[in-house]
Design an enzyme around this catalytic site. Sequence first.
Site, PDB file in Angstrom:
ATOM      1  N   LYS A  19       8.955  -0.046  -3.130  1.00 38.77           N
ATOM      2  CA  LYS A  19       8.534   1.283  -3.022  1.00 38.77           C
ATOM      3  C   LYS A  19       9.747   2.073  -3.236  1.00 38.77           C
ATOM      4  CE  LYS A  19       6.363   4.914  -0.104  1.00 38.77           C
ATOM      5  NZ  LYS A  19       5.817   5.203   1.151  1.00 38.77           N
ATOM      6  N   SER A  35       0.894   5.124   5.167  1.00 35.48           N
ATOM      7  CA  SER A  35       1.159   5.160   3.900  1.00 35.48           C
ATOM      8  C   SER A  35       1.295   3.547   3.185  1.00 35.48           C
ATOM      9  CB  SER A  35       2.513   5.567   3.615  1.00 35.48           C
ATOM     10  OG  SER A  35       2.266   6.935   3.332  1.00 35.48           O
ATOM     11  N   SER A  75       1.076   7.192   0.804  1.00 34.67           N
ATOM     12  CA  SER A  75       2.451   7.570   0.001  1.00 34.67           C
ATOM     13  C   SER A  75       2.818   6.222  -0.997  1.00 34.67           C
ATOM     14  CB  SER A  75       3.615   8.161   0.542  1.00 34.67           C
ATOM     15  OG  SER A  75       4.137   7.432   1.428  1.00 34.67           O
TER      16      SER A  75
HETATM   17  N1  GLN Z   1      -0.163  10.686   4.749  1.00 26.91           N
HETATM   18  C1  GLN Z   1       0.666  10.872   5.812  1.00 26.91           C
HETATM   19  C2  GLN Z   1       1.758  11.999   5.514  1.00 26.91           C
HETATM   20  O1  GLN Z   1       1.603  12.796   4.498  1.00 26.91           O
HETATM   21  C3  GLN Z   1       1.463   9.758   6.064  1.00 26.91           C
HETATM   22  C4  GLN Z   1       2.491   9.340   4.877  1.00 26.91           C
HETATM   23  C5  GLN Z   1       3.206   8.074   5.412  1.00 26.91           C
HETATM   24  O2  GLN Z   1       2.967   7.069   6.110  1.00 26.91           O
HETATM   25  N2  GLN Z   1       4.579   7.859   4.543  1.00 26.91           N
HETATM   26  O3  GLN Z   1       2.613  12.256   6.130  1.00 26.91           O
END
Ligand code: GLN
Length: 489
Positions: free
Chosen positions: A83, A182, A158
């Site tokens: 990532k 994410s 994400s």
């Molecule tokens: N969807 C969550 C956010 O937008 C988690 C994102 C993540 O785990 N990086 O913060």
Amino acid sequence: MTGDLARLLDGPAHGLAAAVSAREVRARDVAGAALLRAGRSRERHGAFLHVAGEDAIEAAAEVDRRVAAGEALPLAGVPIAVKDNVHVAGMPTTAGSRILGAFVPPEDATCVARLKAAGCVVVGKTSCDELGMGSTNETSAFGPVRNPWEPTRVPGGSSGGSAAAVAARAVPLAVGTDTGGSVRLPAAFCGLVGVRPTFGRVSRLGLVAFASSFDQAGPLARHARDAALALEAMSGADPRDATSLPGASPDLLSRLDDGVAGLRVGLLDDEEGVHPDAAAALSATARLLASRGASLVPLRLPRLALGVAAYYLIAAAEASSNLARFDGVRFGARAAGDGPAELVRATRAAGFGDEVKRRVLLGTFALSAGHREAWYERAQRVRTRIALDLGEAFRACDLLLSPTAPGPAFPIGEKSGDPLSLYLTDVFTVPASLAGLPAVAVPAGLSRERLPVGVQLAGPAGSEALLLAVARELEAARGPWTAPPDVIR
Ligand code: GLN
């Protein structure tokens, strides 16, 4: 691409590593084939932001030399995608944002260095929501990622690029990061196993910080054994991360086939708002575990529903502080400005997207004098309360079974104008994040529209081996998993 290489890339990482270790195939040939697939996956799904070149072939040739010299490498020659908010030396890190400019990190994140030491070869960097903020990959400054199960749908976020790359068979394994879900959410939307480790299990050195009390890197894989191998390789104390847990990597493999007999599985009574297909997959999973000797323990944990509100306040507060470093002065992109204040303002205005700006504003507000007690501190009390509730629950059960997401992947664009409804997608994943606990997303079947639905297994701190053994049992019971329609060949 020869049939053998294609078969190896379609199969599990542990099979590929065995073939490289037995010198039936050269890691450099595998890397060459994976690079081709990564390039196609960038074109077809937008999964990659950077595809490696000769550097990956050279790294693979080095793996071949180590194997020839008799070194035992658990992930020998396994091509991986990382990532883009995790550093790989010599490859650009954008974190899905324009704010980092053309930044190229001089060294690997600790978790990447450890995967390389175990024999992995990095073939590219994957797209993600900007700085990890999002649940769909749509906040990336470089365009959305398509779900290989249905290219008009989001892959989850994400870590959407990592999930799409693994689901489409570009690579057998990828690194994601999980702050509030994410790794788990894209795993669910793309039909994969995804692990959020216990907080501190995997070093955060070399991750672009989003919310430092939550961020953890974890693997995305098509097979539970591959996820276990990868997590074992990534884990372990790091003297350069003060929050990393002491001790060596946990043993995640020797109990992998232990089954679930005698296990107490907690089930929440509250399934409000869950898509009927996700609810059906959850009950089928519970029945399956019961038929294999687990006992089901009904539980009520009403305060978990406060998790989303607490998470989005605390994570935004931490982000607003972490992102202060992106000012156009020290590194990264720099916009022209008349004087220092104007330079910082112009850089941040141009460099950050809307979602990131929303979080910075929200977080700064929640921490500001006069509001801190009402918002930030209250959210912290909720966080503690949820951790206590979960601690209590894990006296009555060994793990908690829930959906990973309220439903299957939705169409690209459907929720992008409605942040609140997007935030609610995280309702099942944020409690483990708030409490620093491990959780594993496991595929649990397909919806009527033939989209993956997942279940989440969450356990007490340090329970990764148990959670992965349950994931393995579910996978064995399910039999061979169907590939998505849009695989890369
Ligand atoms: N969807 C969550 C956010 O937008 C988690 C994102 C993540 O785990 N990086 O913060």
